[in-house]
Design a protein around this motif. Structure first.
Motif, PDB file in Angstrom:
ATOM      1  N   HIS A  46       2.663   7.445  -9.163  1.00 14.03           N
ATOM      2  CA  HIS A  46       2.279   7.011  -7.819  1.00 14.03           C
ATOM      3  C   HIS A  46       3.111   5.830  -7.349  1.00 14.03           C
ATOM      4  O   HIS A  46       3.512   5.775  -6.188  1.00 14.03           O
ATOM      5  CB  HIS A  46       0.797   6.630  -7.786  1.00 14.03           C
ATOM      6  N   GLN A  47       3.348   4.851  -8.226  1.00 18.82           N
ATOM      7  CA  GLN A  47       4.103   3.668  -7.802  1.00 18.82           C
ATOM      8  C   GLN A  47       5.577   4.024  -7.638  1.00 18.82           C
ATOM      9  O   GLN A  47       6.198   4.620  -8.521  1.00 18.82           O
ATOM     10  CB  GLN A  47       3.973   2.521  -8.808  1.00 18.82           C
ATOM     11  N   VAL A  48       6.126   3.639  -6.503  1.00 18.70           N
ATOM     12  CA  VAL A  48       7.530   3.920  -6.204  1.00 18.70           C
ATOM     13  C   VAL A  48       8.352   2.646  -6.119  1.00 18.70           C
ATOM     14  O   VAL A  48       9.491   2.599  -6.554  1.00 18.70           O
ATOM     15  CB  VAL A  48       7.635   4.727  -4.885  1.00 18.70           C
ATOM     16  N   GLY A  49       7.802   1.596  -5.552  1.00 19.79           N
ATOM     17  CA  GLY A  49       8.563   0.351  -5.402  1.00 19.79           C
ATOM     18  C   GLY A  49       7.626  -0.825  -5.338  1.00 19.79           C
ATOM     19  O   GLY A  49       6.487  -0.781  -5.842  1.00 19.79           O
ATOM     20  N   THR A  50       8.096  -1.894  -4.705  1.00 20.11           N
ATOM     21  CA  THR A  50       7.287  -3.085  -4.511  1.00 20.11           C
ATOM     22  C   THR A  50       7.418  -3.559  -3.075  1.00 20.11           C
ATOM     23  O   THR A  50       8.393  -3.247  -2.395  1.00 20.11           O
ATOM     24  CB  THR A  50       7.717  -4.224  -5.462  1.00 20.11           C
ATOM     25  N   GLY A  51       6.432  -4.318  -2.617  1.00 19.33           N
ATOM     26  CA  GLY A  51       6.432  -4.826  -1.258  1.00 19.33           C
ATOM     27  C   GLY A  51       7.561  -5.807  -1.006  1.00 19.33           C
ATOM     28  O   GLY A  51       7.960  -6.570  -1.896  1.00 19.33           O
ATOM     29  N   ILE A  52       8.062  -5.812   0.215  1.00 20.04           N
ATOM     30  CA  ILE A  52       9.251  -6.601   0.529  1.00 20.04           C
ATOM     31  C   ILE A  52       8.987  -8.091   0.527  1.00 20.04           C
ATOM     32  O   ILE A  52       9.876  -8.883   0.211  1.00 20.04           O
ATOM     33  CB  ILE A  52       9.832  -6.145   1.888  1.00 20.04           C
ATOM     34  N   HIS A  54       5.711  -9.720  -0.736  1.00 18.41           N
ATOM     35  CA  HIS A  54       4.832 -10.227  -1.787  1.00 18.41           C
ATOM     36  C   HIS A  54       5.082  -9.606  -3.146  1.00 18.41           C
ATOM     37  O   HIS A  54       4.483 -10.034  -4.136  1.00 18.41           O
ATOM     38  CB  HIS A  54       3.364  -9.997  -1.389  1.00 18.41           C
ATOM     39  N   GLY A  55       5.949  -8.599  -3.216  1.00 19.98           N
ATOM     40  CA  GLY A  55       6.285  -7.993  -4.501  1.00 19.98           C
ATOM     41  C   GLY A  55       5.167  -7.204  -5.142  1.00 19.98           C
ATOM     42  O   GLY A  55       5.205  -6.931  -6.341  1.00 19.98           O
ATOM     43  N   ARG A  56       4.158  -6.826  -4.367  1.00 21.20           N
ATOM     44  CA  ARG A  56       3.050  -6.050  -4.917  1.00 21.20           C
ATOM     45  C   ARG A  56       3.475  -4.598  -5.107  1.00 21.20           C
ATOM     46  O   ARG A  56       4.352  -4.100  -4.393  1.00 21.20           O
ATOM     47  CB  ARG A  56       1.847  -6.130  -3.974  1.00 21.20           C
ATOM     48  N   PRO A  57       2.872  -3.897  -6.060  1.00 22.62           N
ATOM     49  CA  PRO A  57       3.226  -2.491  -6.268  1.00 22.62           C
ATOM     50  C   PRO A  57       2.986  -1.666  -5.006  1.00 22.62           C
ATOM     51  O   PRO A  57       2.017  -1.894  -4.278  1.00 22.62           O
ATOM     52  CB  PRO A  57       2.300  -2.049  -7.405  1.00 22.62           C
ATOM     53  N   ARG A  58       3.886  -0.734  -4.779  1.00 22.83           N
ATOM     54  CA  ARG A  58       3.769   0.134  -3.610  1.00 22.83           C
ATOM     55  C   ARG A  58       3.879   1.595  -4.042  1.00 22.83           C
ATOM     56  O   ARG A  58       4.736   1.948  -4.867  1.00 22.83           O
ATOM     57  CB  ARG A  58       4.867  -0.155  -2.602  1.00 22.83           C
ATOM     58  N   GLY A  59       3.007   2.435  -3.492  1.00 24.60           N
ATOM     59  CA  GLY A  59       2.993   3.832  -3.876  1.00 24.60           C
ATOM     60  C   GLY A  59       3.261   4.766  -2.723  1.00 24.60           C
ATOM     61  O   GLY A  59       3.653   4.346  -1.626  1.00 24.60           O
ATOM     62  N   ILE A  60       3.047   6.044  -2.975  1.00 23.06           N
ATOM     63  CA  ILE A  60       3.242   7.080  -1.967  1.00 23.06           C
ATOM     64  C   ILE A  60       2.024   7.076  -1.062  1.00 23.06           C
ATOM     65  O   ILE A  60       0.904   7.287  -1.501  1.00 23.06           O
ATOM     66  CB  ILE A  60       3.438   8.449  -2.640  1.00 23.06           C
ATOM     67  N   ALA A  61       2.249   6.823   0.241  1.00 23.05           N
ATOM     68  CA  ALA A  61       1.143   6.600   1.157  1.00 23.05           C
ATOM     69  C   ALA A  61       1.054   7.642   2.257  1.00 23.05           C
ATOM     70  O   ALA A  61       0.298   7.468   3.213  1.00 23.05           O
ATOM     71  CB  ALA A  61       1.254   5.208   1.779  1.00 23.05           C
ATOM     72  N   SER A  62       1.828   8.712   2.169  1.00 23.82           N
ATOM     73  CA  SER A  62       1.740   9.778   3.160  1.00 23.82           C
ATOM     74  C   SER A  62       2.421  11.009   2.589  1.00 23.82           C
ATOM     75  O   SER A  62       2.816  11.023   1.423  1.00 23.82           O
ATOM     76  CB  SER A  62       2.398   9.363   4.487  1.00 23.82           C
ATOM     77  N   ALA A  63       2.593  12.022   3.441  1.00 23.47           N
ATOM     78  CA  ALA A  63       3.309  13.219   3.000  1.00 23.47           C
ATOM     79  C   ALA A  63       4.423  13.583   3.961  1.00 23.47           C
ATOM     80  O   ALA A  63       4.961  14.684   3.888  1.00 23.47           O
ATOM     81  CB  ALA A  63       2.342  14.392   2.874  1.00 23.47           C
ATOM     82  N   GLY A  64       4.804  12.656   4.865  1.00 25.77           N
ATOM     83  CA  GLY A  64       5.811  13.011   5.862  1.00 25.77           C
ATOM     84  C   GLY A  64       6.650  11.841   6.309  1.00 25.77           C
ATOM     85  O   GLY A  64       6.771  10.823   5.612  1.00 25.77           O
TER      86      GLY A  64
END
Length: 947
Positions: A46-52, A54-64
């Motif tokens: 699920h995790q793909v990157g980090t926030g620009i 705050h550096g918090r984990p960022r995941g897949i949040a949509s399908a398009g």
């Protein structure tokens, strides 16, 4: 999470074609038909990157394309940054890694090919979901020329990810039948993989077609002119704002449903669904049917919808109306949703109860994709029931349809699209009728209640972990600070907080931010409004916009009649406008500086020749030509005699120097103007603009004749002798042929017009012959000048020679803020004329200031080299604390053969009053002392121009 989350069957992927890929250095396997996002979710990632920020984990949040956070850097097959994992088509050997909101461009040239296409149609349908396909079918059956464009790899839109039935069969069957009928149409063009990203005046739309990983041309930019446009662009599910709503594993309910039905992926094993909208219930039931455990459906509304509550009860799915998710737990992935009783009217929340889950689905309603409609000039208005901005009013030739117009059910979208297609065809004069609508599932019309945010239980830093825009890491607290600073405009708050400025342009955050701003201001979202929808709808690579027009094909290359001669004599070329101009002519062992110094000495002591064919030339004819030229030049032109030439300055309406050149009177009502090479087209456009809009009564015709003439400059004290050897019918004596005049005759046996003009300060002639005789005359002059050591010289030498005389070059020694007086050329501004472009601006107090930047000369201190052009000038030897006040800057800088020293021209504040003073140029980490001088360094009396 680990293990496979791929279903054994279902979806539209090809399980018989496995695809190997790497992400973050680990090997994975997906299937043909996957996106990178669906393949990662299938592998439990699920995790793909980090926030620009705050550096918090960022995941897949949509399908398009609305994806705000799952940005990836493609490493192979070719490096490309800032792509959304939800739109990257999986291919064998793909290698990627996640991003903290920033990417890296490739160091090597892109090997892919990009093309541009042009299309004209009666009806363009944007979007191939139920509304778009219905519209296209109606228009095509009426006989219209139809283009259908959809961003997905196949047509069907939301039907592909819903699991719905049409006519008691999978909706994909109906999509297949309609697509096949459209494909058979003789006047129908189908464009899958094509995103329409811009809608401009007159139904001009621009689209980007991604041709797929194996296509010869990677992408095509389509320029489409449509008589009618149907915008069936769909809608984006709106997230909900609560504390820690950014954890990976949190996604819209509709996206999870798409991953299930389109890709055969269950995004989690135990899910909590948080909604304010009926649309989340089908997702919960579908995931339950696929084997996922639904811990609870949390509905913020006081009562759950009876139809869906009954369905959930049958599936033993707990439904909690009057509750909300107020926070989450987890590190790199959500592990629990914190659920509390919630009263949306008072905003009160009860004690939170954590519910374990590995997937949190949210649904706050839907935002119609009104972007193209708004770009076309269509008004939008806030609809309180939908909690979204919907198309309002109308735009001729533009028809929003389906979910893009605020409709929610498949039946409504099918009907709306058919009506739009019939309306479009009818406006074209065609007889159209809607096709019978397929039977749909009997679901109630979805209802929702807008909820912009859940109150934050954190009283110490409320809103600091409630994320409104995942792309920019912007929070409710950020919006609160903007409002607290006194900002009320949504446009101002957007820039203060950066909400909506990311790659997704606020597709999911825009309406949310409006709602939160309205709450904080105590007003209605309709009063706050929305920010401007601008093209492009999705990011477009510069390479795609350029197409094949890059490198040598970026711009048309224009060459003179003598170009091949210059190539043969080893000249490197300088690009001036679209022209290739010889820069200098190096001999064996010479670098540029040595070659230029040699060429300068030749002109000052003997004779040089230069190809100046690129000077802009405009033929002006008509009974009012003289009056017209008096209006466009600062000095008087109507008094010019036939056979004479005058230098002229043009200004813009604000009194700033625009161009300079010469005016040659060739007849009673005919003139020939010359302009700078790079500005020729702009000057012609400038003159036509005034002639066609302000002075329509003047009887004047303008014609560009730049390419009709080859022009050769002979300069130097021996130039008259060289010309005399090949000229006939022209008396070259000063008395008979004075400076700034012209004569007709023959040169090297070809008819020619010869002018006494000098841009070097030396005795000089300009020989003008028809273009096709240019090479012959050039070679004849070169041969005739052999005994005198004639030397061809290029643009760099020309710059040195003119700078020694203090002649400015417009665009180099000016920058759009310089008046004739600033250049010391007040003499070229007539006081006799009643009017000319820029005249009134010279009476402004600002243009009369004595401390304006003025053109002066500079001589560096002994032992110093050539000052870099652009060098900033300061007053003191020691730099003060920033901000450092700047006196001006160097505009031209060279080494002079005749002066024996480096010198420069500069724009300096109050420069003429500073002549003789020392100022300092900031070069690297040093301050170089320079003396301010008169801008004329050589032959101030002008004695050399007559030989």
């Amino acid at each position: 999470m680990s293990g496979s989350f791929r279903l054994a069957e279902g979806g539209r992927i090809d399980r018989d074609r496995p695809v190997a890929f790497r992400f973050e250095g680990r090997d994975y396997q997906g299937c043909a038909g996957d996106t990178l996002a669906s393949a990662l979710l299938a592998n439990g990632v699920h995790q793909v990157g980090t926030g620009i920020r705050h550096g918090r984990p960022r995941g897949i949040a949509s399908a398009g394309a609305e994806e705000p956070s799952a940005l990836v850097q493609i490493v192979k097959p070719f490096p490309e940054p800032m792509l959304t994992a939800t739109t990257v088509e999986l291919r064998d050997g793909l290698e990627a890694h996640g991003l903290p909101g920033q990417g890296r461009l490739a160091a090597d040239p892109d090997p892919a090919r990009y093309d541009a296409m042009h299309a004209h149609c009666d009806v363009l349908v944007v979007g191939a979901g139920p509304a778009g396909l219905s519209a296209a079918l109606a228009a095509a059956r009426a006989g219209a020329r139809v283009v259908v464009a959809d961003a997905d790899t196949e047509f069907g839109g939301g039907l592909l990810g819903s699991g719905e039935l049409l006519d008691h069969a999978p909706a994909a069957d109906w999509v297949r039948r309609v697509t096949a009928e459209l494909a058979r149409g003789p006047d129908v063009r189908l464009l899958p993989r094509t995103t329409v990203f811009g809608h401009y005046d007159g139904n001009y739309l621009v689209a980007l077609e991604d041709r797929g990983p194996d296509a010869l041309t990677r992408q095509r930019t389509w320029h489409i002119r449509a008589r009618e446009a149907v915008l069936a662009t769909g809608a984006h599910e709106r997230p909900l704002v609560f504390a820690d709503n950014d954890r990976p594993g949190t996604m819209p309910a509709g996206a999870a449903r798409t991953y299930l039905h389109r890709y055969g992926v269950v995004a989690g094993r135990r899910a909590v669904v948080f909604t304010t909208d009926d649309g989340a219930y089908p997702a919960a039931l579908d995931l339950w049917g696929a084997g996922a455990e639904i811990a609870a459906v949390v509905d913020a509304r006081p009562e759950a919808p009876p139809f869906w509550a009954r369905r959930c009860a049958e599936a033993r799915i707990p439904v909690l109306p009057g509750h909300a998710v107020v926070g989450t737990s987890g590190e790199e992935h959500v592990t629990a949703a914190h659920i509390a009783a919630f009263d949306p009217d008072s905003g009160t929340i009860g004690a939170a109860d954590p519910q374990a889950c590995d997937l949190l689905l949210v649904s706050g309603g839907w935002n119609p994709a009104v972007h193209l409609y708004s770009q076309a000039g269509g008004p939008v208005a806030f609809d309180g029931a939908a909690g979204a901005f919907l198309p309002a009013g109308s735009v001729p030739g533009v028809h929003p349809a389906g979910a893009a117009s605020g409709l929610r059910t498949t039946a409504q979208c099918l009907s709306s699209g058919a009506v739009a297609g019939v309306q479009a065809a009818s406006r074209l004069g065609l007889e159209a009728a809607a096709a019978p609508r397929p039977e749909t599932d009997a679901h109630p019309v979805p209802k929702g209640r807008p909820l912009w945010r859940v109150p934050d239980p954190d009283t110490e830093a409320p809103g600091a972990r409630q994320f409104v825009d995942l792309a920019r890491d912007a929070t409710v607290a950020d919006i609160g600070r903007a409002v607290g600073a006194g900002l009320t405009s949504v446009e101002h708050i957007k820039r203060f907080t950066t909400v909506g400025t990311g790659h997704d342009q606020g597709k999911t955050s825009g309406t949310l931010s409006t709602g939160i701003i309205a709450e904080l201001l105590g007003t209605d979202p309709s009063e706050v409004g929305t920010t401007t929808f601008r093209a492009p709808y999705t990011p477009v690579a510069f390479a795609a916009l350029a197409g094949r027009e890059r490198g040598d094909l970026y711009d048309p290359v224009r060459v003179t009649a003598m170009h091949d001669w210059h190539v043969g004599h080893g000249a490197p070329f300088e690009n001036v406008g679209q022209w290739k101009r010889p820069w200098y002519y190096p001999r064996r062992g010479e670098d540029m500086e040595a070659a230029v110094l040699r060429e300068c000495r030749a002109v000052r002591t003997g004779v040089g020749m230069q190809d100046v064919s690129t000077l802009g030339k405009i033929d002006v004819q008509g009974p009012d030509a003289a009056a017209f030229l008096d209006l466009v030049y600062t000095n008087m032109m109507s008094t010019l005699k036939v056979g004479r030439i005058r230098y002229g300055l043009m200004c813009t309406a604000d009194g700033m120097v625009f161009d300079d050149g010469t005016v040659m009177r060739t007849g009673e009502n005919r003139y020939l103007l010359t302009t700078t090479s790079g500005n020729a087209a702009h000057v012609l456009e400038h003159l036509e603009d005034w002639l066609q809009t302000e002075w329509t009564h003047l009887r004047v015709h303008l014609t560009s004749v730049t390419e009709q003439w080859a022009t050769i400059a002979l300069a130097g004290p021996r130039s008259r002798e060289v010309l005399a050897r090949v000229a006939a019918g022209i008396d070259l004596d000063n008395a008979e042929f004075p400076f700034m005049s012209w004569r007709n005759g023959a040169v090297a046996g070809r008819r020619a017009r010869v002018c006494r003009i000098s841009f070097s300060g030396e005795l000089a002639f300009e020989v003008n012959v028809p273009w096709w005789h240019g090479r012959h005359v050039w070679e004849a002059l070169y041969e005739a000048g052999g005994p005198f050591g004639i030397t061809p010289y290029g643009t760099e030498t020309m710059h040195v020679l003119r700078a020694e005389k203090g002649f400015p070059i417009v665009g180099q020694d000016t920058d759009g803020t310089v008046t004739p007086q600033d250049l010391g050329m007040g003499w070229a501004v007539s006081r006799k004329k009643a009017d000319f472009i820029g005249r009134r601006s010279f009476s402004r107090p600002d243009t009369a200031r004595t401390d304006r930047k003025q053109l002066v000369g500079l001589i560096p201190a002994a032992g110093e080299g050539v000052l870099p052009e652009g060098t900033q000038l300061v007053e003191t030897r020691v730099l003060p604390e920033p901000p450092v006040p700047m006196l001006g800057h160097v505009t031209s800088s060279y080494r002079s053969a005749v002066l024996g020293t480096p010198f420069a021209l500069a724009l300096v504040r109050g420069g003429r009053d500073r002549i003789g003073q020392t100022v300092y140029g900031h070069v690297g980490d040093r301050l170089v002392p320079v003396e301010i001088t008169d801008p004329v360094f050589y032959d101030k009396e002008g004695a050399r121009r007559d030989g």
